[in-house]
Design a protein around this motif. Structure first.
Motif, short mmCIF file in Angstrom:
data_model
loop_
_atom_site.label_atom_id
_atom_site.label_comp_id
_atom_site.label_asym_id
_atom_site.label_seq_id
_atom_site.Cartn_x
_atom_site.Cartn_y
_atom_site.Cartn_z
N THR A 207 25.36 46.71 -11.37
CA THR A 207 26.21 48.03 -11.84
C THR A 207 27.22 47.53 -12.46
O THR A 207 27.67 46.76 -12.06
CB THR A 207 26.21 49.49 -11.46
OG1 THR A 207 26.88 49.06 -10.25
CG2 THR A 207 24.70 49.55 -10.80
N GLY A 208 27.89 47.53 -13.79
CA GLY A 208 29.56 47.63 -13.75
C GLY A 208 29.24 47.09 -16.02
O GLY A 208 28.46 48.18 -16.12
N VAL B 195 27.90 46.74 -22.96
CA VAL B 195 27.47 47.60 -22.39
C VAL B 195 28.02 48.68 -21.44
O VAL B 195 28.60 47.42 -20.34
CB VAL B 195 26.18 46.94 -22.80
CG1 VAL B 195 25.27 46.64 -24.20
CG2 VAL B 195 25.95 46.28 -21.57
N ASN B 196 27.40 49.07 -20.75
CA ASN B 196 27.39 49.31 -19.26
C ASN B 196 26.38 49.65 -18.61
O ASN B 196 25.66 50.79 -18.92
CB ASN B 196 28.06 51.22 -19.98
CG ASN B 196 28.94 51.79 -17.88
OD1 ASN B 196 29.22 50.81 -17.26
ND2 ASN B 196 29.97 52.61 -18.72
N ILE B 197 26.75 49.21 -17.61
CA ILE B 197 24.92 49.17 -16.67
C ILE B 197 25.64 49.58 -15.51
O ILE B 197 26.27 49.67 -14.30
CB ILE B 197 25.00 47.95 -16.64
CG1 ILE B 197 24.25 47.12 -17.41
CG2 ILE B 197 23.65 47.68 -14.86
CD1 ILE B 197 24.02 45.31 -17.20
N GLN B 198 24.20 51.03 -15.39
CA GLN B 198 25.33 52.61 -14.51
C GLN B 198 23.76 52.30 -13.73
O GLN B 198 23.11 52.25 -13.85
CB GLN B 198 25.66 53.50 -15.33
CG GLN B 198 26.72 53.43 -16.40
CD GLN B 198 27.53 54.07 -16.02
OE1 GLN B 198 27.21 55.42 -15.76
NE2 GLN B 198 28.54 54.43 -16.67
N ASP B 199 24.15 52.82 -11.98
CA ASP B 199 22.57 52.82 -11.38
C ASP B 199 23.78 54.79 -11.76
O ASP B 199 23.95 55.54 -10.66
CB ASP B 199 22.97 52.56 -10.11
CG ASP B 199 21.81 53.22 -8.70
OD1 ASP B 199 21.19 53.96 -10.36
OD2 ASP B 199 22.54 53.26 -7.96
N ASP B 200 23.47 55.01 -13.21
CA ASP B 200 23.95 56.68 -13.11
C ASP B 200 23.18 57.27 -13.46
O ASP B 200 22.35 57.19 -14.19
CB ASP B 200 26.02 56.31 -13.50
CG ASP B 200 26.28 58.30 -13.07
OD1 ASP B 200 25.78 59.37 -12.88
OD2 ASP B 200 27.28 58.12 -12.93
#
Length: 819
Positions: A349-350, A376-381
């Motif tokens: 993520t990040g 890009v934004n990689i989230q576990d959200d």
């Protein structure tokens, strides 16, 4: 030569047709307001001259004394008149030579050295006077590659049949250069004032320092300078690679004169470029598809190697990480635009920068466009949606189902406040919110709010004010869905009314007298969530699938700052002209508000299931929810005004900071009355590590901190700012590059060049054919009425009269032996 022509030449005027009026006056204030003083002065001078010769001169006959006294009196009277500043005011009609303005491109793309076939290069060189030695410019070989600006320079310095010297015989020339984004600057035409323009002097002032081609701004600036002048046309030398500012076509039309375009640069070149298409938000461990579009000209059949990589930006440390190769592919170039898909399953993520790069091909002139990046934004959200509704409706049920299965929302991201729900169910079921106004930290963690058919009595002032702050300040999204029971008129006397894309009417009632088809507006083509399917035909099919709607809620009118995306086919608002808006959108502060005048979009599912229904609502919440930081990240947002800079630019770093309760953070709450951060510079320090510089960010206004950072060194820069509430570091990055946007295209924009000429009544040329312009352009000369104010005391006539009177008196005195 008639008297009028002779008089015009005497006054240094061209093509004088008639002298309409003239009179003599005095310019000195004392003589202009009281001309009697001039008369009295002349009488006094006559008396003094008479006394001098008749009382104090004993020699000479009486007639000689009269002649001498008259000569002296005339000389003194002439001096009195000269002191009065005599002027001649002449009104005349003439047909002067018209103005022709020459506009030169001074941007960086004019420094590109084009690759021409030998025959074309020889023809071009001959047209501009190369390789002949002009005496002022060095000789060039026809085989030598020259920049676009050097070809224009050679044309200006050409000795034989110089185009600009020929034009100066028929036109009054004035030259301008555009090398900045806000207009043009005039070039000096001649070292000696009043002399014809010198093209070589123009050549000395040409540059290639401009960083953007703002043709529209250049034409608009010329239009302001034009005024009522007798300008016949504009001759524009450029590669027409418009990349900044307003559209040039509309700006060129404002000039009101023909624009003759001269294209500089090659029409075709070997070029390979990439575009990268990637979602702004990706979820960890979920497969996504990234698309690289390879664009090429002149490279059919050649192999191209594409590399896709990801580089981390986020994290609490400053060490960063090495790029992660997502995939490499070698393809054969077959089409001008060739999409290549890469599967990508994020493992961390990040914030990451996804970069696509294609290996340069032999013969390419420009290689900057071989690289493309996207952050890009990689989230576990997940996106957090809040649906406020009075009672369950079909729209509420289907939207809930759609987003429960959406990977960016899921079961954790959808919450609802249902007014009719049992209070015990609200407390026991995680799907339901127990209150419409939770804690500020929970409320502002929402990303999109859906407001259904609610009566005004259930909408507290606190909820309305927080919603207004949520959209306007934090950039959240609001979707207002009108229902058949209460209608949008319930919002008329609430703070929400000011946010809506429509002006609601509290007295309006549901209209269900006849079913009707929805009609999309042209503005709908510009909004992503109104485009369903993959083509225009499929989009029309999807919206037709909704069928005839049985009812809608009318409004007073569309808000002036809003755009109607769908309207009623024949019902109008209060003015009787504009159609009733059914779907509308408006920007409010930093966020957007969407209004839907019915809750029947579930009818999109009629034949095709969730396909178009999911696409409509999914694209809407992506637009409204991903335009800002997600969830609680909205509390502390760090951003720069741009992602890419040039050396010597200043980076504007802005931090929007709130406390744990989402109240604006004040400098009084900080230890040193400012936020602290660090900037990591590119390159290695003396000890082999990274160069890190401490940074203080002062308060700009409550809740907003701002710093201006000068950058000198090219490369990637990273700024980390300490969040004083969580003690975590928030990072943002930007790039400083020496290569300008001007180098992204290797060819001149021939289509724009021709469109500008056609739209204004001009013609399009290139450097090899522009010599024909002198014979092609013969504007009708316009008669002008002018007024000239000419001083008489400084004229040759006045000087000659003074000299004649003085010499005459001196000769007569010598003849009669007067001392």
């Amino acid at each position: 030569m008639n008297l009028t022509t002779w008089f015009g030449r005497l006054l240094n005027l061209d093509n004088v047709g008639s002298i309409d009026d003239w009179h003599v006056s005095f310019g000195a204030p004392w003589a202009h307001h009281a001309p009697a003083w001039v008369v009295f002065g002349c009488i006094a001078c006559g008396v003094v001259a008479g006394l001098f010769y008749f009382r104090y001169q004993t020699r000479g006959a009486r007639g000689v004394k009269v002649l001498l006294a008259a000569s002296r009196a005339l000389l003194l009277c002439l001096l009195i008149v000269i002191l009065g500043d005599p002027i001649a005011v002449i009104k005349y009609t003439n047909t002067p030579s018209p103005w022709l303005w020459v506009l030169f491109d001074g941007t960086d793309s004019m420094g590109i050295e084009d690759e021409y076939p030998p025959a074309d290069r020889a023809r071009l060189s001959q047209s501009v006077g190369l390789p002949a030695d002009t005496g002022t410019a060095p000789q060039h070989s026809p085989a030598e590659k020259l920049s676009r600006q050097r070809y224009v320079d050679a044309l200006l310095r050409k000795t034989d049949h110089n185009l600009f010297r020929e034009l100066s015989q028929r036109f009054r020339l004035k030259a301008y250069l555009f090398d900045r984004p806000d207009g043009v600057r005039e070039l000096d035409s001649s070292a000696v004032s009043g002399q014809p323009p010198d093209p070589e002097r123009w050549a000395e002032q040409l540059t290639t320092s401009g960083q953007v081609t703002a043709l529209g701004e250049a034409f608009e600036d010329l239009a302001l300078r034009h005024g009522g002048g007798n300008v016949a046309g504009v001759l524009a030398f450029s590669d027409f690679d418009q990349n900044s500012g307003p559209p040039p076509l509309a700006a060129a039309r404002k000039l009101g004169v023909p624009v003759f375009t001269v294209g500089v640069g090659s029409e075709a070149a070997l070029d390979l470029a990439v575009d990268l298409h990637a979602p702004l938000l990706l979820k960890k461990a979920e497969r996504a598809t990234l698309t690289v579009v390879v664009r090429q000209t002149g490279l059919n059949g050649r192999p191209a190697s594409i590399t896709l990589a990801a580089r981390r930006l986020g994290g609490s440390s400053l060490t960063g990480s090495e790029p992660i190769v997502i995939g490499q592919k070698t393809v054969s170039l077959k089409e001008n635009d060739q999409p290549i898909e890469f599967p990508f399953t994020p493992q961390d993520t990040g914030r990451f920068v996804i970069s696509a790069e294609v290996a340069p091909q032999p013969g390419e002139l420009v290689s900057q466009n071989n690289h493309a990046e996207r952050e890009v934004n990689i989230q576990d959200d997940f996106l957090r949606l809040m649906f406020v509704e009075y009672e369950p409706t079909w729209e509420w049920r289907f939207i809930k189902e759609v987003f429960h299965r959406d990977k960016l929302v899921g079961a954790r991201g959808f919450r609802t406040f249902l007014r009719s729900a049992d209070p015990a169910v609200r407390k026991s079921n995680d799907l339901f919110l127990s209150t419409l106004t939770p804690r500020r930290s929970d409320f502002f963690a929402t990303d999109v709010i859906f407001l259904g058919d609610m009566p005004a009595a259930t909408l507290s002032t606190r909820f309305c004010e927080m919603t207004k702050e949520f959209v306007g300040k934090f950039g959240g999204g609001l979707v207002v869905i009108a229902g058949p029971r209460f209608g949008p008129g319930q919002l008329a006397n609430t703070p929400l009314a000011d946010m809506l894309p429509v002006v609601v009417d509290p007295a309006a009632r549901l209209r269900d007298h006849a079913s009707f088809p929805l009609r999309l507006t042209p503005e709908a083509l510009q909004v992503d969530f109104m485009q369903l399917g993959g083509s225009e035909a499929e989009n029309s099919l999807a919206w037709n699938n909704i069928g005839r709607l049985p009812w809608y809620q009318p409004v007073a009118r569309l808000h002036p700052l809003a755009s109607a995306l769908a309207v009623h086919p024949h019902d109008t608002v209060a003015d009787g002209k504009s159609p009733q808006p059914l779907v509308a959108i408006r920007r409010f502060g930093r966020g957007e508000v969407v209004y839907v005048g019915f809750n029947e979009t579930w009818r999109l599912r009629r034949k095709y299931g969730e396909q178009y229904y999911r696409q409509f609502w999914g694209q809407m919440i992506h637009r409204l929810g991903l335009s800002h930081a997600l969830g609680s990240q909205k509390r502390f947002v760090v951003r720069t005004d741009r992602q890419q800079y040039q050396p010597d630019d200043k980076v504007v770093l802005t931090v929007e900071a709130c406390d744990a309760n989402f109240e604006p953070l004040s400098e009084e709450e900080l230890p040193h009355h400012q936020l602290s951060g660090e900037i990591t510079l590119p390159g290695a320090a003396a000890d082999g590590g990274k160069t890190v510089v401490s940074l203080g960010i002062p308060q700009f206004r409550e809740g907003v901190f701002e710093a201006r950072i000068p950058v000198v060194q090219a490369g990637d820069h990273r700024v980390t700012v300490l969040d004083p509430i969580t003690n975590e570091r928030v990072e943002v990055s930007f790039q400083v590059t020496n290569v300008s946007v001007e180098r992204r295209s290797a060819v001149r924009n021939v289509s724009l060049e021709r469109e500008i000429a056609a739209a204004t009544g001009g013609r399009a040329y290139d450097l090899a054919t522009v010599a024909a312009f002198a014979n092609d352009f013969h504007p009708v000369q316009k008669a002008e009425s002018s007024v000239q104010v000419r001083p008489l005391w400084s004229s040759w006539f006045c000087f000659g009269l003074v000299v004649m009177l003085m010499l005459g008196e001196w000769l007569i005195r010598k003849l009669v032996n007067l001392p």
